[in-house]
Scaffold this active site. Structure first.
Site, short mmCIF file in Angstrom:
data_model
loop_
_atom_site.label_atom_id
_atom_site.label_comp_id
_atom_site.label_asym_id
_atom_site.label_seq_id
_atom_site.Cartn_x
_atom_site.Cartn_y
_atom_site.Cartn_z
N CYS A 31 0.83 -1.21 0.00
CA CYS A 31 0.00 0.00 0.00
C CYS A 31 0.87 1.26 0.00
O CYS A 31 1.56 1.53 0.97
CB CYS A 31 -0.91 -0.05 1.22
SG CYS A 31 -1.74 1.48 1.64
N CYS A 34 0.16 3.75 2.74
CA CYS A 34 0.61 3.18 4.02
C CYS A 34 2.10 3.44 4.21
O CYS A 34 2.55 3.78 5.31
CB CYS A 34 0.35 1.67 4.08
SG CYS A 34 -1.38 1.21 3.98
#
Length: 106
Positions: A31, A34
């Protein structure tokens, strides 16, 4: 204080029984947002040492916890105090916004 990896095995002791409020970061290695948020969370962990505990939950490895928190999009942050979720947010947030969220809840 370093961030703690939260698993279903240590969730009860590290989160539910924590005397400090806990900031959980639900993330995954693939991600992009992230990965952008990771250094911000690290900075928050250092800044709030002794006042909060910071836990990282890899949603790929801890699907049960992701389901329990109804994670549908990552990164997702959750603040848990006294075993109850008191605040959540989804998506990348700058440190200032995370600090505001924490100040309201701790």
């Amino acid at each position: 204080m370093a961030e703690i990896t939260i698993t279903k095995e240590n969730y009860e002791n590290e989160v539910l029984k924590s005397e400090l409020p806990v900031l959980l970061d639900f993330w995954a290695p693939w991600c992009g947002p992230c990965r952008m948020l990771a250094p911000v969370i690290e900075e928050i962990a250092d800044q709030y040492e002794g006042r909060i505990k910071v836990g990282k939950v890899n949603v790929d490895e801890e699907g049960e916890l992701a389901v329990m928190f109804r994670v549908v999009s990552i990164p997702m942050l959750a603040v848990i105090r006294d075993g109850k979720t008191v605040s959540t947010s989804v998506g990348y947030m700058p440190a200032e916004e995370i600090e505001q969220m924490l100040e309201k809840t701790i």
